[in-house]
Design a protein around this motif. Structure first.
Motif, PDB file in Angstrom:
ATOM      1  N   VAL A  61       0.817  -1.209   0.000  1.00 19.93           N
ATOM      2  CA  VAL A  61       0.000   0.000   0.000  1.00 19.93           C
ATOM      3  C   VAL A  61       0.855   1.264   0.000  1.00 19.93           C
ATOM      4  CG1 VAL A  61      -1.685   1.335   1.326  1.00 19.93           C
ATOM      5  CG2 VAL A  61      -1.947  -1.144   1.111  1.00 19.93           C
ATOM      6  N   LYS A  62       1.915   1.290   0.782  1.00 17.46           N
ATOM      7  CA  LYS A  62       2.709   2.515   0.892  1.00 17.46           C
ATOM      8  C   LYS A  62       3.333   2.898  -0.440  1.00 17.46           C
ATOM      9  CE  LYS A  62       3.608   1.738   5.793  1.00 17.46           C
ATOM     10  NZ  LYS A  62       4.623   1.427   6.833  1.00 17.46           N
ATOM     11  N   GLY A  63       3.880   1.913  -1.153  1.00 15.23           N
ATOM     12  CA  GLY A  63       4.434   2.195  -2.474  1.00 15.23           C
ATOM     13  C   GLY A  63       3.353   2.638  -3.441  1.00 15.23           C
ATOM     14  N   PHE A  64       2.168   2.058  -3.329  1.00 14.89           N
ATOM     15  CA  PHE A  64       1.040   2.426  -4.175  1.00 14.89           C
ATOM     16  C   PHE A  64       0.637   3.880  -3.941  1.00 14.89           C
ATOM     17  CE2 PHE A  64      -3.746   2.129  -4.779  1.00 14.89           C
ATOM     18  CZ  PHE A  64      -3.701   2.159  -6.166  1.00 14.89           C
ATOM     19  N   VAL A  65       0.582   4.287  -2.673  1.00 10.89           N
ATOM     20  CA  VAL A  65       0.228   5.669  -2.342  1.00 10.89           C
ATOM     21  C   VAL A  65       1.265   6.639  -2.892  1.00 10.89           C
ATOM     22  CG1 VAL A  65      -0.045   7.313  -0.441  1.00 10.89           C
ATOM     23  CG2 VAL A  65      -1.139   5.070  -0.316  1.00 10.89           C
ATOM     24  N   LEU A  66       2.533   6.328  -2.726  1.00  8.15           N
ATOM     25  CA  LEU A  66       3.579   7.202  -3.257  1.00  8.15           C
ATOM     26  C   LEU A  66       3.506   7.293  -4.775  1.00  8.15           C
ATOM     27  CD1 LEU A  66       6.506   6.108  -0.930  1.00  8.15           C
ATOM     28  CD2 LEU A  66       5.392   8.341  -0.953  1.00  8.15           C
ATOM     29  N   SER A  67       3.156   6.200  -5.430  1.00  3.07           N
ATOM     30  CA  SER A  67       3.014   6.217  -6.890  1.00  3.07           C
ATOM     31  C   SER A  67       1.809   7.057  -7.306  1.00  3.07           C
ATOM     32  CB  SER A  67       2.874   4.793  -7.429  1.00  3.07           C
ATOM     33  OG  SER A  67       4.076   4.063  -7.259  1.00  3.07           O
ATOM     34  N   MET A  68       0.730   7.019  -6.530  1.00  2.00           N
ATOM     35  CA  MET A  68      -0.425   7.867  -6.830  1.00  2.00           C
ATOM     36  C   MET A  68      -0.061   9.342  -6.685  1.00  2.00           C
ATOM     37  SD  MET A  68      -3.930   6.039  -5.433  1.00  2.00           S
ATOM     38  CE  MET A  68      -3.408   5.813  -3.734  1.00  2.00           C
ATOM     39  N   ILE A  69       0.660   9.680  -5.629  1.00  5.43           N
ATOM     40  CA  ILE A  69       1.064  11.077  -5.431  1.00  5.43           C
ATOM     41  C   ILE A  69       1.970  11.532  -6.568  1.00  5.43           C
ATOM     42  CG2 ILE A  69       2.427  12.611  -3.953  1.00  5.43           C
ATOM     43  CD1 ILE A  69       1.391  10.999  -1.547  1.00  5.43           C
ATOM     44  N   GLU A  70       2.922  10.704  -6.940  1.00  6.30           N
ATOM     45  CA  GLU A  70       3.834  11.043  -8.035  1.00  6.30           C
ATOM     46  C   GLU A  70       3.065  11.236  -9.337  1.00  6.30           C
ATOM     47  OE1 GLU A  70       7.178   8.504 -10.356  1.00  6.30           O
ATOM     48  OE2 GLU A  70       7.496   8.734  -8.192  1.00  6.30           O
ATOM     49  N   THR A  71       2.094  10.360  -9.601  1.00  3.74           N
ATOM     50  CA  THR A  71       1.297  10.476 -10.825  1.00  3.74           C
ATOM     51  C   THR A  71       0.453  11.739 -10.805  1.00  3.74           C
ATOM     52  OG1 THR A  71       1.204   8.056 -11.013  1.00  3.74           O
ATOM     53  CG2 THR A  71      -0.428   9.317 -12.251  1.00  3.74           C
ATOM     54  N   ALA A  72      -0.130  12.061  -9.655  1.00  4.02           N
ATOM     55  CA  ALA A  72      -0.941  13.272  -9.546  1.00  4.02           C
ATOM     56  C   ALA A  72      -0.116  14.514  -9.843  1.00  4.02           C
ATOM     57  CB  ALA A  72      -1.547  13.365  -8.149  1.00  4.02           C
ATOM     58  N   ILE A  73       1.098  14.562  -9.359  1.00  4.99           N
ATOM     59  CA  ILE A  73       1.982  15.706  -9.621  1.00  4.99           C
ATOM     60  C   ILE A  73       2.333  15.784 -11.092  1.00  4.99           C
ATOM     61  CG2 ILE A  73       4.284  16.649  -9.168  1.00  4.99           C
ATOM     62  CD1 ILE A  73       4.036  15.449  -6.332  1.00  4.99           C
ATOM     63  N   GLU A  74       2.600  14.635 -11.703  1.00  8.79           N
ATOM     64  CA  GLU A  74       3.002  14.612 -13.110  1.00  8.79           C
ATOM     65  C   GLU A  74       1.872  15.041 -14.036  1.00  8.79           C
ATOM     66  OE1 GLU A  74       4.312  10.649 -13.758  1.00  8.79           O
ATOM     67  OE2 GLU A  74       6.318  10.976 -12.909  1.00  8.79           O
ATOM     68  N   VAL A  75       0.672  14.458 -13.871  1.00 10.25           N
ATOM     69  CA  VAL A  75      -0.407  14.742 -14.816  1.00 10.25           C
ATOM     70  C   VAL A  75      -0.970  16.150 -14.645  1.00 10.25           C
ATOM     71  CG1 VAL A  75      -1.014  12.293 -14.974  1.00 10.25           C
ATOM     72  CG2 VAL A  75      -2.243  13.776 -13.350  1.00 10.25           C
ATOM     73  N   SER A  76      -0.737  16.750 -13.494  1.00  5.56           N
ATOM     74  CA  SER A  76      -1.238  18.111 -13.258  1.00  5.56           C
ATOM     75  C   SER A  76      -0.167  19.167 -13.488  1.00  5.56           C
ATOM     76  CB  SER A  76      -1.756  18.235 -11.814  1.00  5.56           C
ATOM     77  OG  SER A  76      -0.679  18.144 -10.883  1.00  5.56           O
ATOM     78  N   ASP A  77       1.008  18.730 -13.988  1.00  5.78           N
ATOM     79  CA  ASP A  77       2.141  19.656 -14.154  1.00  5.78           C
ATOM     80  C   ASP A  77       2.454  20.378 -12.845  1.00  5.78           C
ATOM     81  OD1 ASP A  77       2.530  19.048 -16.885  1.00  5.78           O
ATOM     82  OD2 ASP A  77       0.932  20.456 -17.453  1.00  5.78           O
ATOM     83  N   ALA A  78       2.425  19.614 -11.763  1.00  4.83           N
ATOM     84  CA  ALA A  78       2.759  20.096 -10.416  1.00  4.83           C
ATOM     85  C   ALA A  78       1.755  21.113  -9.885  1.00  4.83           C
ATOM     86  CB  ALA A  78       4.161  20.679 -10.380  1.00  4.83           C
ATOM     87  N   ARG A  79       0.534  21.112 -10.420  1.00  3.42           N
ATOM     88  CA  ARG A  79      -0.489  22.050  -9.945  1.00  3.42           C
ATOM     89  C   ARG A  79      -1.552  21.370  -9.088  1.00  3.42           C
ATOM     90  NH1 ARG A  79      -0.046  23.924 -15.396  1.00  3.42           N
ATOM     91  NH2 ARG A  79      -1.997  22.865 -15.920  1.00  3.42           N
ATOM     92  N   VAL A  80      -1.373  20.102  -8.782  1.00  3.95           N
ATOM     93  CA  VAL A  80      -2.359  19.398  -7.977  1.00  3.95           C
ATOM     94  C   VAL A  80      -2.451  20.059  -6.601  1.00  3.95           C
ATOM     95  CG1 VAL A  80      -0.647  17.707  -7.159  1.00  3.95           C
ATOM     96  CG2 VAL A  80      -3.086  17.145  -7.106  1.00  3.95           C
ATOM     97  N   PRO A  81      -3.657  20.339  -6.118  1.00  6.19           N
ATOM     98  CA  PRO A  81      -3.781  21.032  -4.824  1.00  6.19           C
ATOM     99  C   PRO A  81      -3.405  20.116  -3.654  1.00  6.19           C
ATOM    100  CG  PRO A  81      -5.942  20.454  -5.680  1.00  6.19           C
ATOM    101  CD  PRO A  81      -4.963  20.152  -6.779  1.00  6.19           C
ATOM    102  N   ALA A  82      -3.020  20.750  -2.571  1.00  8.72           N
ATOM    103  CA  ALA A  82      -2.649  19.993  -1.377  1.00  8.72           C
ATOM    104  C   ALA A  82      -3.814  19.162  -0.858  1.00  8.72           C
ATOM    105  CB  ALA A  82      -2.169  20.959  -0.292  1.00  8.72           C
TER     106      ALA A  82
END
Length: 233
Positions: A61-82
């Motif tokens: 789960v922990k690796g999965f969560v980190l991968s979701m966060i990384e993907t969210a940052i990438e697809v939003s061009d680092a504009r994903v809200p906190a």
């Protein structure tokens, strides 16, 4: 006993449900990021991140969560809200707190084989999470040994066999993943019994070793005691 066999079990999606929680969380993730990318693109990017991060964060789960966060940052061009990052972290906490639900026939199969064979649990993933799930499953006392590993490869299985003085020719690994639970244990000299599950993570897909003399497949764990009896005959 010199003829005593060792039966090793995978945990997630072999003894209890697991993949369904990853899939439902992935659907929540897609909905959360719908303003930044389409569903197919999000799923592809997340899978790519998971594949890329396995060597860094491992399985679970922990690796999965980190991968979701990384993907969210990438697809939003680092504009994903906190707030979205916070929601992703909450998804992970929900997964880590989810109650254990045994699959049909599991308890009966484990109890039928206990005593007649040495039982082991061999699972990969986060140490604390796997320990929690085993404790909640009520099956912990049935296993003579528990191995929580970072990956399942032929050398890993060979090391486990050596550490527990297990003869590979009398060792059986039972699990839902051909890639992790069947093929490498056969390569290590043991028997692999595949128990297909309704859904398997894309990174666990592999072709079955059809025709190999130490490969078996059963529909559910309810059929395991009879299959083991045939191997021992």
């Amino acid at each position: 006993m010199p003829d005593r066999w060792t039966i090793a079990f995978d945990a997630d999606d072999t003894l209890w449900h697991n993949e369904r929680f990853f899939r439902s969380t992935q659907s929540r993730f897609v909905e959360l990021l719908r303003d930044h990318a389409g569903e197919d693109h999000l799923r592809e990017r997340l899978l790519a991140a998971e594949r890329r991060n396995l060597g860094r964060y491992g399985f679970g789960v922990k690796g999965f969560v980190l991968s979701m966060i990384e993907t969210a940052i990438e697809v939003s061009d680092a504009r994903v809200p906190a707030t979205a990052i916070s929601e992703i972290m909450a998804m992970g906490r929900d997964m880590l707190a989810h109650p254990i639900e045994l699959l049909p026939g599991v308890r009966e199969a484990v109890e039928a084989l206990s005593g007649a064979a040495r039982l082991m649990l061999v699972t990969k993933g986060d140490l604390l999470d796997q320990e929690r799930k085993l404790a909640q499953s009520g099956l912990g006392d049935a296993f003579d040994a528990v191995e929580i590993v970072s990956d399942k490869t032929a050398p890993v299985y060979a090391a486990i066999f050596a550490r527990h003085a297990v003869a590979p020719a009398r060792a059986v690994m039972v699990g839902n993943s051909l890639k992790s639970d069947v093929i490498p244990v056969i390569e290590a000299g043991g028997w692999g019994i595949h128990v297909p599950f309704e859904a398997t993570w894309e990174l666990e897909h592999a072709a079955p070793p059809l025709g190999h003399p130490r490969f078996r497949q059963i529909d559910s764990l309810a059929a395991l005691p009879a299959e083991v009896a045939r191997l021992r005959a």
